[in-house]
Write a protein that holds these residues in place. Sequence first.
Motif, PDB file in Angstrom:
ATOM      1  N   ASP A 273       0.871  -1.208   0.092  1.00  0.00           N
ATOM      2  CA  ASP A 273       0.150   0.077  -0.106  1.00  0.00           C
ATOM      3  C   ASP A 273       0.920   1.252  -0.243  1.00  0.00           C
ATOM      4  OD1 ASP A 273      -2.585  -0.925  -0.348  1.00  0.00           O
ATOM      5  OD2 ASP A 273      -2.765  -1.380   1.869  1.00  0.00           O
ATOM      6  N   TYR A 274       1.974   1.348   0.741  1.00  0.00           N
ATOM      7  CA  TYR A 274       2.922   2.431   0.925  1.00  0.00           C
ATOM      8  C   TYR A 274       3.408   2.631  -0.543  1.00  0.00           C
ATOM      9  CZ  TYR A 274       6.499   5.544   2.202  1.00  0.00           C
ATOM     10  OH  TYR A 274       7.487   6.435   2.326  1.00  0.00           O
ATOM     11  N   GLY A 275       4.008   1.648  -1.395  1.00  0.00           N
ATOM     12  CA  GLY A 275       4.387   1.727  -2.443  1.00  0.00           C
ATOM     13  C   GLY A 275       3.541   2.185  -3.620  1.00  0.00           C
ATOM     14  N   ILE A 276       2.048   1.717  -3.347  1.00  0.00           N
ATOM     15  CA  ILE A 276       1.158   2.342  -4.499  1.00  0.00           C
ATOM     16  C   ILE A 276       0.886   3.892  -3.874  1.00  0.00           C
ATOM     17  CG2 ILE A 276      -1.223   2.346  -4.917  1.00  0.00           C
ATOM     18  CD1 ILE A 276      -1.250  -0.695  -4.469  1.00  0.00           C
ATOM     19  N   TYR A 277       0.839   4.115  -2.778  1.00  0.00           N
ATOM     20  CA  TYR A 277       0.700   5.527  -2.327  1.00  0.00           C
ATOM     21  C   TYR A 277       1.828   6.419  -3.017  1.00  0.00           C
ATOM     22  CZ  TYR A 277       0.031   9.800   0.443  1.00  0.00           C
ATOM     23  OH  TYR A 277       0.252  11.167   0.977  1.00  0.00           O
ATOM     24  N   VAL A 278       2.920   6.029  -2.698  1.00  0.00           N
ATOM     25  CA  VAL A 278       4.270   6.796  -3.329  1.00  0.00           C
ATOM     26  C   VAL A 278       4.344   6.916  -4.770  1.00  0.00           C
ATOM     27  CG1 VAL A 278       6.638   6.653  -3.804  1.00  0.00           C
ATOM     28  CG2 VAL A 278       5.942   6.138  -1.273  1.00  0.00           C
ATOM     29  N   TYR A 279       3.506   5.839  -5.282  1.00  0.00           N
ATOM     30  CA  TYR A 279       3.743   5.824  -7.058  1.00  0.00           C
ATOM     31  C   TYR A 279       2.721   6.799  -7.464  1.00  0.00           C
ATOM     32  CZ  TYR A 279       2.781   3.834 -11.542  1.00  0.00           C
ATOM     33  OH  TYR A 279       2.721   3.631 -12.967  1.00  0.00           O
ATOM     34  N   VAL A 280       1.343   6.747  -7.025  1.00  0.00           N
ATOM     35  CA  VAL A 280       0.346   7.593  -7.169  1.00  0.00           C
ATOM     36  C   VAL A 280       0.640   9.189  -6.926  1.00  0.00           C
ATOM     37  CG1 VAL A 280      -1.970   8.319  -7.260  1.00  0.00           C
ATOM     38  CG2 VAL A 280      -1.427   5.911  -6.980  1.00  0.00           C
ATOM     39  N   TRP A 281       1.568   9.531  -5.825  1.00  0.00           N
ATOM     40  CA  TRP A 281       1.765  10.806  -5.676  1.00  0.00           C
ATOM     41  C   TRP A 281       2.811  11.347  -6.532  1.00  0.00           C
ATOM     42  CZ3 TRP A 281       1.278  15.281  -3.886  1.00  0.00           C
ATOM     43  CH2 TRP A 281       0.222  15.505  -2.820  1.00  0.00           C
ATOM     44  N   THR A 282       3.779  10.337  -6.804  1.00  0.00           N
ATOM     45  CA  THR A 282       4.726  10.788  -7.884  1.00  0.00           C
ATOM     46  C   THR A 282       4.148  11.243  -9.309  1.00  0.00           C
ATOM     47  OG1 THR A 282       6.405   9.405  -6.938  1.00  0.00           O
ATOM     48  CG2 THR A 282       6.837   9.927  -9.190  1.00  0.00           C
ATOM     49  N   TRP A 283       3.071  10.583  -9.671  1.00  0.00           N
ATOM     50  CA  TRP A 283       2.434  10.877 -10.912  1.00  0.00           C
ATOM     51  C   TRP A 283       1.661  12.212 -10.620  1.00  0.00           C
ATOM     52  CZ3 TRP A 283       3.236   9.925 -15.607  1.00  0.00           C
ATOM     53  CH2 TRP A 283       3.653   8.712 -16.157  1.00  0.00           C
ATOM     54  N   VAL A 284       1.089  12.454  -9.509  1.00  0.00           N
ATOM     55  CA  VAL A 284       0.519  13.753  -9.336  1.00  0.00           C
ATOM     56  C   VAL A 284       1.601  15.052  -9.366  1.00  0.00           C
ATOM     57  CG1 VAL A 284      -0.881  15.123  -7.361  1.00  0.00           C
ATOM     58  CG2 VAL A 284      -1.422  13.053  -8.009  1.00  0.00           C
ATOM     59  N   LEU A 285       2.637  14.623  -8.719  1.00  0.00           N
ATOM     60  CA  LEU A 285       3.661  15.946  -8.705  1.00  0.00           C
ATOM     61  C   LEU A 285       4.163  16.014 -10.205  1.00  0.00           C
ATOM     62  CD1 LEU A 285       5.814  14.557  -5.696  1.00  0.00           C
ATOM     63  CD2 LEU A 285       4.336  16.654  -5.863  1.00  0.00           C
ATOM     64  N   LEU A 286       4.415  15.031 -10.830  1.00  0.00           N
ATOM     65  CA  LEU A 286       4.907  14.993 -12.088  1.00  0.00           C
ATOM     66  C   LEU A 286       3.945  15.849 -13.120  1.00  0.00           C
ATOM     67  CD1 LEU A 286       7.265  14.247 -14.353  1.00  0.00           C
ATOM     68  CD2 LEU A 286       6.164  12.177 -14.446  1.00  0.00           C
TER      69      LEU A 286
ATOM     70  N   ILE B  39      11.905   6.553  -9.948  1.00  0.00           N
ATOM     71  CA  ILE B  39      10.677   5.930  -9.228  1.00  0.00           C
ATOM     72  C   ILE B  39       9.741   5.124 -10.222  1.00  0.00           C
ATOM     73  CG2 ILE B  39       8.765   6.414  -7.817  1.00  0.00           C
ATOM     74  CD1 ILE B  39      10.355   8.674  -6.457  1.00  0.00           C
ATOM     75  N   LEU B  40       9.358   5.941 -11.390  1.00  0.00           N
ATOM     76  CA  LEU B  40       8.405   5.395 -12.155  1.00  0.00           C
ATOM     77  C   LEU B  40       9.123   3.991 -12.935  1.00  0.00           C
ATOM     78  CD1 LEU B  40       7.282   8.635 -13.785  1.00  0.00           C
ATOM     79  CD2 LEU B  40       6.019   7.346 -12.014  1.00  0.00           C
ATOM     80  N   VAL B  41      10.487   3.893 -13.211  1.00  0.00           N
ATOM     81  CA  VAL B  41      10.964   2.788 -13.917  1.00  0.00           C
ATOM     82  C   VAL B  41      10.986   1.698 -12.801  1.00  0.00           C
ATOM     83  CG1 VAL B  41      12.974   1.964 -14.935  1.00  0.00           C
ATOM     84  CG2 VAL B  41      12.119   4.098 -15.689  1.00  0.00           C
ATOM     85  N   LEU B  42      11.367   2.109 -11.615  1.00  0.00           N
ATOM     86  CA  LEU B  42      11.182   0.925 -10.581  1.00  0.00           C
ATOM     87  C   LEU B  42       9.863   0.405 -10.242  1.00  0.00           C
ATOM     88  CD1 LEU B  42      13.512   2.362  -7.641  1.00  0.00           C
ATOM     89  CD2 LEU B  42      13.585   0.154  -8.480  1.00  0.00           C
ATOM     90  N   GLN B  43       8.902   1.175 -10.320  1.00  0.00           N
ATOM     91  CA  GLN B  43       7.590   0.630 -10.340  1.00  0.00           C
ATOM     92  C   GLN B  43       7.214  -0.419 -11.288  1.00  0.00           C
ATOM     93  OE1 GLN B  43       5.291   0.970  -7.717  1.00  0.00           O
ATOM     94  NE2 GLN B  43       3.603  -0.266  -8.868  1.00  0.00           N
ATOM     95  N   HIS B  44       7.658  -0.159 -12.505  1.00  0.00           N
ATOM     96  CA  HIS B  44       7.621  -0.906 -13.665  1.00  0.00           C
ATOM     97  C   HIS B  44       8.204  -2.418 -13.560  1.00  0.00           C
ATOM     98  CE1 HIS B  44       6.123  -1.713 -17.655  1.00  0.00           C
ATOM     99  NE2 HIS B  44       7.394  -2.366 -17.892  1.00  0.00           N
ATOM    100  N   PHE B  45       9.666  -2.490 -13.019  1.00  0.00           N
ATOM    101  CA  PHE B  45      10.162  -3.448 -13.013  1.00  0.00           C
ATOM    102  C   PHE B  45      10.450  -4.306 -11.842  1.00  0.00           C
ATOM    103  CE2 PHE B  45      12.074  -1.185 -16.973  1.00  0.00           C
ATOM    104  CZ  PHE B  45      12.006  -2.369 -17.958  1.00  0.00           C
ATOM    105  N   ARG B  46      10.193  -3.518 -10.649  1.00  0.00           N
ATOM    106  CA  ARG B  46      10.381  -4.071  -9.615  1.00  0.00           C
ATOM    107  C   ARG B  46       9.177  -3.950  -8.520  1.00  0.00           C
ATOM    108  NH1 ARG B  46      15.937  -6.017  -9.772  1.00  0.00           N
ATOM    109  NH2 ARG B  46      16.135  -5.991  -7.582  1.00  0.00           N
TER     110      ARG B  46
END
Length: 458
Positions: free
Chosen positions: A66-79, A270-277
């Motif tokens: 859940d924490y990883g998903i939260y970080v991922y979505v926040w990253t998209w909002v910031l970007l 972070i975005l590439v990490l979410q895709h591969f890891r």
Amino acid sequence: MALMDAQRPTNRLSHWLERLRGMLGGTAEASLTNRLAGTVFIIRVLSAGLAYLSQILLARWMSGSDYGIYVYVWTWVLLVGSVLDFGLAVSSQKLIPEYRASGQHNLLRGFLFGSRMMALGASTLMALVFAGIVHLVTPWLEAGLSTPLYIGCLMLPPFVVANMQDGIARSHDWMRLGLMPQFIVRQTLIIAFTAGMVALGLHLGATAAMLASAAAVWISVTGQMFVLNRKLRSVVEHGPRDYALASWLKLSLPIMMVEGFYLLLSYTDILVLQHFRSSEEVGLYFAVVKTLALVSFIHYAMSTTTAHRFTEYYTSGDTERLSAYVTHAIKLTFWPSLAATLALLAVGKPLLWLFGPQFTSGYGIMFVAAIGLISRAAIGPVERLLNMSGNQNICALTYALAFLMNLGLCIALVPRYGGYGAAVATSTALVFESVLLFVLTKRRLGLHVLAFGGRKSA
């Protein structure tokens, strides 16, 4: 005798203060910059503390996934949210001083109103578009990701308007008004809302955390809007508005490209990490990035307070004054950044432990990531100097090349090396970017923009 003894320490203190003022630049402009940059830095340090606390609490209250998903979505909002103002938030620091100095009050009033309306309209439209995309790709998304992404779309309009209002406030030297709603009020509300959920015994998953964040964003930007409008009424006379949309966009769109590639460069890892890891590894890497965030805040503080000064000195043709001011800004960026980096590396492992014992495995990544941050600090806020001096196109190209390098290296290294690969890729791209910006500024403006060496090129 007692009076003489009291005067000696006072005189020695005054002597050292004068020497320090001389080292940092003793001009009125430098003193104002020191004060404003100090205000920005204090706000960002407080913000970093609050953000760090919130990330620690969320990491401990939420599951790793859940924490990883939260970080991922926040990253998209910031970007995404940081570019949907078309670059107007940054160009406001050029346009507002120019309109004020030239007495073009109709255009000033038009920009103050129209820029926010453009930001709101574009962000609302794009939020609907992205929500549609999320709906289409939901069958292929990780379980539990689609709803947080929908909430992220809901956050885009207030997030973009807040950035636009931040730029307007900074152009008037209202640093606290520009920064505190986003970085202090918003973070405090996120902590309060999520802590309240935990206290009530509610499950704090990625969806609940995103709802709390969305509420915090909407509340903070609404309060900022009311205060900003009141302050603007006191300094800008009421009257008709003129709009120069074409010229605004001609100036701002290249700046948007600069900001966009800068953000892509910052968040590609972070975005590439979410895709591969795994999401857990994304969360661990994000904790490392957050721990080093204080270093980048120093660079941000100088960029925030110098942009409209660069415009003023460049347009006046005062090359000597501009050169001295640039030198001052670079030194005030690099040396504190270096000290902060060394301090954070020294205590990095216990800081990462606060997120959870498993996060200490990312300590070695900090040393790799620090290289890129130091290289960027060594040239100071030079990207703002290029933007404000009419070189935004070449600056955008530089960031585009650095982004492509970062993306290529991330794709090559992350699948095998994970967080270490992401850190190597990003630091390499930042060193490449810093070298290019140094060379371009020296050739285009004749200025030496490195923390070491002379002030002007030969």
